[in-house]
Design a protein around this motif. Structure first.
Motif, PDB file in Angstrom:
ATOM      1  N   LEU A  88       0.837  -1.202   0.000  1.00  0.00           N
ATOM      2  CA  LEU A  88       0.000   0.000   0.000  1.00  0.00           C
ATOM      3  C   LEU A  88       0.865   1.242   0.000  1.00  0.00           C
ATOM      4  O   LEU A  88       1.943   1.266   0.616  1.00  0.00           O
ATOM      5  CB  LEU A  88      -0.907   0.005   1.230  1.00  0.00           C
ATOM      6  CG  LEU A  88      -1.841  -1.216   1.406  1.00  0.00           C
ATOM      7  CD1 LEU A  88      -2.686  -1.052   2.654  1.00  0.00           C
ATOM      8  CD2 LEU A  88      -2.722  -1.386   0.192  1.00  0.00           C
ATOM      9  N   ASP A  89       0.386   2.272  -0.662  1.00  0.00           N
ATOM     10  CA  ASP A  89       1.114   3.539  -0.632  1.00  0.00           C
ATOM     11  C   ASP A  89       0.730   4.324   0.612  1.00  0.00           C
ATOM     12  O   ASP A  89      -0.117   3.902   1.406  1.00  0.00           O
ATOM     13  CB  ASP A  89       0.849   4.333  -1.907  1.00  0.00           C
ATOM     14  CG  ASP A  89      -0.642   4.597  -2.138  1.00  0.00           C
ATOM     15  OD1 ASP A  89      -1.420   4.547  -1.150  1.00  0.00           O
ATOM     16  OD2 ASP A  89      -1.028   4.843  -3.291  1.00  0.00           O
ATOM     17  N   SER A  90       1.347   5.464   0.791  1.00  0.00           N
ATOM     18  CA  SER A  90       1.136   6.243   2.019  1.00  0.00           C
ATOM     19  C   SER A  90      -0.316   6.684   2.176  1.00  0.00           C
ATOM     20  O   SER A  90      -0.851   6.683   3.290  1.00  0.00           O
ATOM     21  CB  SER A  90       2.051   7.479   2.014  1.00  0.00           C
ATOM     22  OG  SER A  90       1.815   8.278   0.847  1.00  0.00           O
ATOM     23  N   ALA A  91      -0.979   6.998   1.057  1.00  0.00           N
ATOM     24  CA  ALA A  91      -2.382   7.417   1.148  1.00  0.00           C
ATOM     25  C   ALA A  91      -3.258   6.270   1.624  1.00  0.00           C
ATOM     26  O   ALA A  91      -4.164   6.442   2.452  1.00  0.00           O
ATOM     27  CB  ALA A  91      -2.863   7.939  -0.208  1.00  0.00           C
ATOM     28  N   ALA A  92      -2.985   5.066   1.116  1.00  0.00           N
ATOM     29  CA  ALA A  92      -3.766   3.896   1.523  1.00  0.00           C
ATOM     30  C   ALA A  92      -3.515   3.558   2.993  1.00  0.00           C
ATOM     31  O   ALA A  92      -4.421   3.135   3.714  1.00  0.00           O
ATOM     32  CB  ALA A  92      -3.413   2.707   0.639  1.00  0.00           C
ATOM     33  N   ILE A  93      -2.269   3.761   3.438  1.00  0.00           N
ATOM     34  CA  ILE A  93      -1.952   3.498   4.847  1.00  0.00           C
ATOM     35  C   ILE A  93      -2.698   4.484   5.743  1.00  0.00           C
ATOM     36  O   ILE A  93      -3.269   4.111   6.780  1.00  0.00           O
ATOM     37  CB  ILE A  93      -0.430   3.585   5.071  1.00  0.00           C
ATOM     38  CG1 ILE A  93       0.265   2.429   4.341  1.00  0.00           C
ATOM     39  CG2 ILE A  93      -0.102   3.556   6.568  1.00  0.00           C
ATOM     40  CD1 ILE A  93       1.776   2.496   4.396  1.00  0.00           C
ATOM     41  N   GLU A  94      -2.724   5.758   5.336  1.00  0.00           N
ATOM     42  CA  GLU A  94      -3.455   6.753   6.117  1.00  0.00           C
ATOM     43  C   GLU A  94      -4.940   6.422   6.171  1.00  0.00           C
ATOM     44  O   GLU A  94      -5.592   6.580   7.208  1.00  0.00           O
ATOM     45  CB  GLU A  94      -3.236   8.139   5.497  1.00  0.00           C
ATOM     46  CG  GLU A  94      -1.829   8.683   5.679  1.00  0.00           C
ATOM     47  CD  GLU A  94      -1.649  10.043   5.011  1.00  0.00           C
ATOM     48  OE1 GLU A  94      -2.664  10.611   4.530  1.00  0.00           O
ATOM     49  OE2 GLU A  94      -0.508  10.535   4.968  1.00  0.00           O
ATOM     50  N   LYS A  95      -5.474   5.926   5.056  1.00  0.00           N
ATOM     51  CA  LYS A  95      -6.888   5.544   5.027  1.00  0.00           C
ATOM     52  C   LYS A  95      -7.149   4.377   5.968  1.00  0.00           C
ATOM     53  O   LYS A  95      -8.189   4.314   6.629  1.00  0.00           O
ATOM     54  CB  LYS A  95      -7.309   5.195   3.606  1.00  0.00           C
ATOM     55  CG  LYS A  95      -8.802   4.877   3.464  1.00  0.00           C
ATOM     56  CD  LYS A  95      -9.172   4.605   2.021  1.00  0.00           C
ATOM     57  CE  LYS A  95     -10.674   4.381   1.866  1.00  0.00           C
ATOM     58  NZ  LYS A  95     -11.175   3.280   2.692  1.00  0.00           N
TER      59      LYS A  95
END
Length: 874
Positions: free
Chosen positions: A32-39
Motif C-alpha cells: 500500500l502507498d502512504s495514502a492507503a496506509i493513512e486511510k
C-alpha cells in the motif's frame, strides 16, 4: 526498466536479495502507498501513536481476545456418543434384558464389551483435539504496543485492531499487521504459507500472525486479531475439518444389516410363539413373556457383533505396532484401513519431496571469470555469521574457505527490499580496496551498465546472454543470483556471473514416487512455492508436470463444503498445485473426496494442519510441527517419503486381515441367528443358551485378534470397503455354515429317534445343544481359514503360526468345556470326535463354495468391464 522473466520465482531473505522480482502470490499483501496506509488508520480510528488504554479496553470487550476461539463438541458429549447408535442400542438392549432376567454372566460380558468399545473410540477421538492446542502454542505471548502515546509491553491476547506494535528479529508476529514504518523486516512464514524461504517486508506490506521475524525491525498497525487473522482461519479449518472413516461407515452398515435381519427374525419368533399359544387353545399368558424375552435375548446376543469394534480396534492396534517398526506412528487407528485405500497422495514439496536446503548449482561465469572466482566473489558479499539460507548455500559452495582469509573486511551493506542487493567492501592482500555485490539479477545488471536499469552504455551481447540465462533458469524454477565486482569504489562494476540456487529433491524421493505409482497411487505435488519451481522438481522426480496455480482453480467465493463439480474435476485432472495456501490445501482434499477418492495428504507445517485433519489419512512427515503431528493420523519418524510406501504395503496387509475377520464374523452371525430361529420354528427346540452364545463370542473373537499377524497376499492396487461383496459373500458363506449347523441338528434329532443309534451312543437334547456349541466353535475357526484367502485354503499364503496356535488353544479349551461340562452340558469323547470329523468334511465343502462364488464374481466383473469399455478399445 527491463525486469526478469515473470516466471522467475522470488527469493527474499534477511541479508540476501531475491533471485528475481516476482513476489509469491498472497505471501505478502499488496504493498500500500502512504495514502492507503493513512486511510487504513482512519478506517480503524487509530493513528501512528496508537490507541488510548480506554479505547483498547473497549475494543477488547467488543471484539474479544486476540486468541483462537474454536467451539468444538464437548468431550462428555463425544463420550456419550459412543453409547448412541444402532449397534450400541442393540448391545444395550441385550444387556438390559439380561439384567432384568438376572442373567449376570451375560450382563457382565455384554456390558464389558460395550464399555471397552466406547473407551477405545473415546481415547482415539481425544487425540484430534490436540491439533488445536498445538496451533495455539504458535501465538505470541507478549507484544510491545503504543498505548497513550507510550510504548508498553502488553499481553498479545489483549491486542485489538487499531493497535500499533513493533516487531523485531526473533519475535513472533502477534497479530495480522500492516507495516507502517521502519526500514526492513525479514519474516519466516513457511509454517503458514509453505514458502521455503523468509520473505522480505517493507512499508505497506502485511505480516501474518504466528510468523517469525528473522531479521530487522518494523512498526505495524494491527488489522486483524484472533480468529480473524490468517493464522486464526487456519485454526478454524482444523477445528471444523475431519471426515468419518470408511471403517466406521462400514461397521455401521454391517450393523444395520444384521440389526434389520435380527429384528425381522425376532418378529417371526414372537409371531410363531403367539400363533402356537392361540392355535393350541391355551390363549395368551403373561408367563409366556419371559420365554419370549429369553428367545429375543438369545437372538440379540447372536445378532449383534458385540466384539466386532473391539476386535477391529485391537487388530488395528497390533497393526499400528507393526507400522511403528516401519517408522510410522499411528495416531488414529482408522488411518490404517484408510491408508490401504488411498488412491491419491497429495504431497507437500518443501522438506518432503525436497531437502529444504538451498544448494548452489553449477556456477555460470561471464567473461574471463572462473567458477571459483564467481563463488568467492559472492562469498565476499556475504557475512560469515549469517544464518540466511542463501548465504549458507554460498558459503558452503566455496572451494576453499581459507580463500576469504586473504581479504580484510572493511564494511558491509546489508540487503534491503529497495536496493535488493548486498555489498561487501574488503581489502585485498595487496592493499587494494574491492567491492563485491550479489543480488537480484536485474539489479546487478544495472550496476554493470546493462539493460534498462543502466545509465551507461549498453552491452548488448552480454546483456542478451545474461537475461537469456536468467529467463532459462526461471523457466526451470531455479533461483538466479547475480554477482559483480568493483575495483574503483563502486564507480564501475564488472559482471562476474550468475549463481543458480535450487532446493534439491530428496535422494530417495524419485524412487519412492515410482514405488507409490506401482501401488496404484496418483501423486500430486502441493506447494506454496511458484508453479515454475514445482514443475521443475516434478520433472526431476518423474511426476506429472501439469501444475496449476491454486488461485486459478479456487476463487474467493469457493465454499469448501460445497466444491463445484467443474472445480473438483479440474483438481482431479491437475498433477499438482503451486502458490497454495491453507484454505487451498483444505479445498483440494475436499474436492477430491467429493469425487470419491480416498486422499492422503503429507505435510509438516501449521499451514498443512487443516488439510491433514480433513484428509482420509493425514501424514505428518519427519520434523513436522506439533500442529501438523496432532492433526495427522500418521506421523513418520524417518525422513523422506520412503516410509509411507512401506506403511501403505503394511496397511493393505492389515486391511486384508480385517476383511477376513469381517467375512467370518458376518457369516457366523447369520449362521447362529438362523439356526436359533429355524430350530425353534421347526422343532420347538432352543439349540443354544444365551451363555453359550456369549462364550462362543469370546472363544471365537479373542483368539482371532492374532489375525493381525496372519500371512496375507497384499493387493497391488488401493483397496476399499466393497459392501456389495462383503454382504453377498458373507451371506453365502453364512448360509453354507447354516446348512452345516442345521444339518447337525437334523442328524442329532434323527439319532435321538433311532433306537439302534441310541443304544450305541445315548443322545439327548442337552447333548445336542453342546454338540452344536462345539460345531460352531470349531467350524467357526475353520470357516476363518476358508474365507481368509481367495484361493483354496490348501495353497499359500497359509495361516501364520500365532493364528494357528491361538486357534489350536481355543479349540482345546472348547473341547475341555464340552468334555467336563463347564458352562455347557457335558459331552462324551466319541461325540466330540464325531463333531470334529463332521466339521472337517464341511470345511472342504465350504472351500468349494467359496471358489465357485469367486469364479462367478470374476466372470461378472469381466463382463461388466467389457460392456463399459470404449468402442475404440474393443
Amino acid at each position: 526498466m527491463m525486469p526478469a522473466s515473470p516466471a522467475a520465482p522470488a527469493v527474499s531473505a534477511a541479508t540476501s536479495p531475491p533471485a528475481a522480482n516476482t513476489a509469491p502470490a498472497k505471501a505478502t499483501s499488496t504493498t500500500l502507498d502512504s495514502a492507503a496506509i493513512e486511510k487504513k488508520f482512519a478506517d480503524l480510528k487509530s493513528s501512528p501513536t496508537g490507541l488510548t488504554s480506554a479505547d483498547a479496553k473497549a475494543r477488547l470487550a467488543h471484539d474479544g481476545p486476540n486468541a483462537i476461539q474454536a467451539h468444538e463438541e464437548s468431550r462428555w458429549k463425544k463420550l456419550l456418543g459412543y453409547f448412541w447408535g444402532p449397534i450400541p442400542w442393540m448391545i444395550e438392549l441385550a444387556a438390559l434384558i439380561s439384567f432384568l432376567r438376572q442373567d449376570w454372566p451375560d450382563f457382565i460380558v455384554i456390558s464389558g464389551l460395550l464399555l471397552y468399545n466406547a473407551a477405545v473410540g473415546f481415547w482415539q477421538d481425544n487425540k484430534a483435539a490436540n491439533a488445536l492446542a498445538a496451533l495455539k502454542k504458535g501465538l505470541a505471548l507478549k507484544a510491545s504496543a503504543c498505548r497513550d502515546g507510550h510504548w508498553v509491553p502488553v499481553d498479545a491476547a489483549t491486542l485489538v485492531a487499531g493497535d500499533v506494535v513493533t516487531v523485531a528479529a526473533g519475535e513472533i508476529v502477534p497479530a495480522d499487521l500492516l507495516l507502517v514504518s521502519g526500514k526492513y523486516l525479514s519474516v519466516d512464514q513457511a509454517a503458514l504459507t509453505g514458502e521455503s524461504l523468509p520473505v522480505s517486508k517493507r512499508i505497506g506490506d502485511g505480516a501474518y500472525s504466528g510468523s517469525i521475524a528473522r531479521q530487522g525491525s518494523m512498526t505495524g498497525l494491527v488489522v486483524a486479531t484472533g480468529n480473524n487473522t490468517f493464522f486464526g482461519r487456519t485454526a478454524k479449518l482444523v477445528a471444523s475439518a475431519g471426515s468419518k472413516s470408511h471403517a466406521e461407515q462400514a461397521v455401521l452398515r454391517i450393523g444395520d444389516f444384521l440389526i434389520i435381519l435380527a429384528a425381522a427374525l425376532a418378529v417371526v419368533l414372537i409371531g410363531a410363539q403367539l400363533w402356537r399359544d392361540l392355535a393350541s387353545g391355551a390363549g395368551w399368558h403373561w408367563s409366556e413373556a419371559g420365554a419370549i424375552a429369553q428367545f429375543v435375548l438369545v437372538l440379540l446376543v447372536a445378532s449383534v457383533p458385540v466384539a466386532m469394534p473391539a476386535v477391529m480396534s485391537v487388530t488395528m492396534a497390533l497393526g499400528a505396532l507393526a507400522l511403528s517398526r516401519q517408522k510410522a506412528i499411528v495416531s488414529r487407528l482408522s488411518a490404517i484401513e484408510e491408508l490401504a485405500g488411498v488412491d491419491i497422495l497429495c504431497s507437500d514439496k518443501t522438506g518432503t519431496l525436497t531437502q529444504n536446503k538451498l544448494t548452489l548449482q553449477a556456477p555460470i561465469p561471464f567473461g574471463t571469470t572462473t567458477a571459483d572466482d564467481l563463488v568467492t566473489g559472492a562469498a565476499l558479499a556475504t557475512q560469515k555469521q549469517s544464518t540466511d539460507a542463501i548465504d549458507i548455500a554460498v558459503l558452503k559452495a566455496l572451494p576453499n574457505t581459507t580463500v576469504l582469509d586473504s581479504y580484510k573486511p572493511l564494511d558491509f551493506v546489508p540487503f534491503d527490499p529497495v536496493n535488493k542487493k548486498t555489498v561487501g567492501i574488503v581489502q585485498a592482500a595487496n592493499g587494494q580496496e574491492l567491492r563485491f555485490a550479489k543480488g537480484a539479477p536485474q539489479v546487478i545488471a544495472a550496476l554493470c551498465g546493462m539493460g534498462e536499469y543502466a545509465s551507461g552504455p549498453q552491452h548488448t551481447d552480454e546483456a542478451t546472454a545474461f537475461f537469456g540465462k536468467v529467463d532459462e533458469l526461471a523457466s526451470h524454477g531455479t533461483r538466479a543470483l547475480g554477482v559483480a565486482k568493483s575495483a574503483d569504489s563502486g564507480k564501475t562494476w564488472t559482471l562476474l556471473g550468475l549463481l543458480a540456487l535450487l532446493d534439491p529433491p530428496r535422494p530417495d524421493a524419485k524412487q519412492t514416487i515410482a514405488e507409490a505409482t506401482k501401488l496404484g497411487l496418483s501423486v500430486k505435488m502441493v506447494t506454496g512455492d511458484d508453479v515454475a519451481i514445482g514443475s521443475e522438481i516434478a520433472h526431476q522426480l518423474g511426476l506429472g508436470e501439469h501444475l496449476r496455480k491454486a488461485s486459478d482453480i479456487f476463487t474467493k467465493n469457493t465454499d469448501p463444503n460445497h466444491i463445484p463439480l467443474d472445480t473438483a474435476r479440474a483438481v482431479e485432472a491437475s498433477d499438482g498445485f503451486g502458490r497454495v495456501f491453507p484454505e487451498h490445501k483444505f479445498e483440494i482434499v475436499k474436492a477430491l473426496q467429493e469425487l470419491g477418492h480416498i486422499v492422503a495428504m503429507t505435510g509438516d507445517g501449521v499451514n498443512d494442519a487443516p488439510a491433514l485433519k480433513q484428509a482420509d489419512c493425514g501424514v505428518a512427515v519427519s520434523g513436522a510441527t506439533d500442529a501438523a503431528r496432532s492433526a495427522a493420523a500418521l506421523v513418520l519418524t524417518a525422513p523422506g517419503l520412503s516410509t509411507i510406501v512401506n506403511a501403505i504395503t503394511e496397511a493393505r496387509a492389515i486391511f486384508e486381515r480385517i476383511t477376513s475377520y469381517v467375512y467370518y464374523r458376518i457369516a457366523m452371525t447369520i449362521d447362529i441367528m438362523f439356526v436359533v430361529v429355524l430350530s425353534y420354528l421347526v422343532f420347538g427346540f432352543q439349540p443354544l443358551t444365551a451363555i453359550m452364545i456369549v462364550v462362543l463370542a469370546l472363544l471365537d473373537d479373542i483368539p482371532i485378534m492374532t489375525i493381525a499377524y496372519d500371512n496375507v497376499r497384499t493387493a497391488a492396487t488401493p483397496v476399499r470397503w466393497n459392501m456389495h461383496r462383503i454382504i453377498s459373500f458373507s451371506s453365502i458363506m453364512g448360509l453354507a455354515a447354516l446348512a452345516q449347523s442345521f444339518g447337525l441338528i437334523l442328524l442329532g434329532i434323527y439319532w435321538m429317534h433311532s433306537p439302534d443309534l441310541m443304544q450305541i451312543i445315548p443322545l439327548n437334547p442337552h447333548h445336542l445343544q453342546t454338540m452344536l456349541f462345539l460345531q460352531l466353535a470349531a467350524g467357526g475357526h475353520l470357516l476363518l481359514f476358508v474365507v481368509r484367502t481367495r484361493t483354496t485354503l490348501f495353497r499359500p499364503p497359509f495361516p501364520s503360526l500365532p493364528l494357528l496356535l491361538a486357534v489350536l488353544g481355543t479349540q482345546i479349551v472348547a473341547v475341555l468345556l464340552c468334555a467336563y461340562g463347564i458352562l455347557v452340558p457335558a459331552l462324551s469323547w466319541p461325540l466330540i470326535g464325531m463333531v470334529w470329523a463332521y466339521v472337517l468334511v464341511w470345511m472342504v465343502v465350504m472351500d468349494g463354495v467359496k471358489l465357485l462364488y469367486n469364479a462367478a464374481m470374476t466372470r461378472r466383473e469381466k463382463n461388466s468391464t467389457a460392456l463399459t469399455r470404449p468402442i475404440a478399445q474393443s
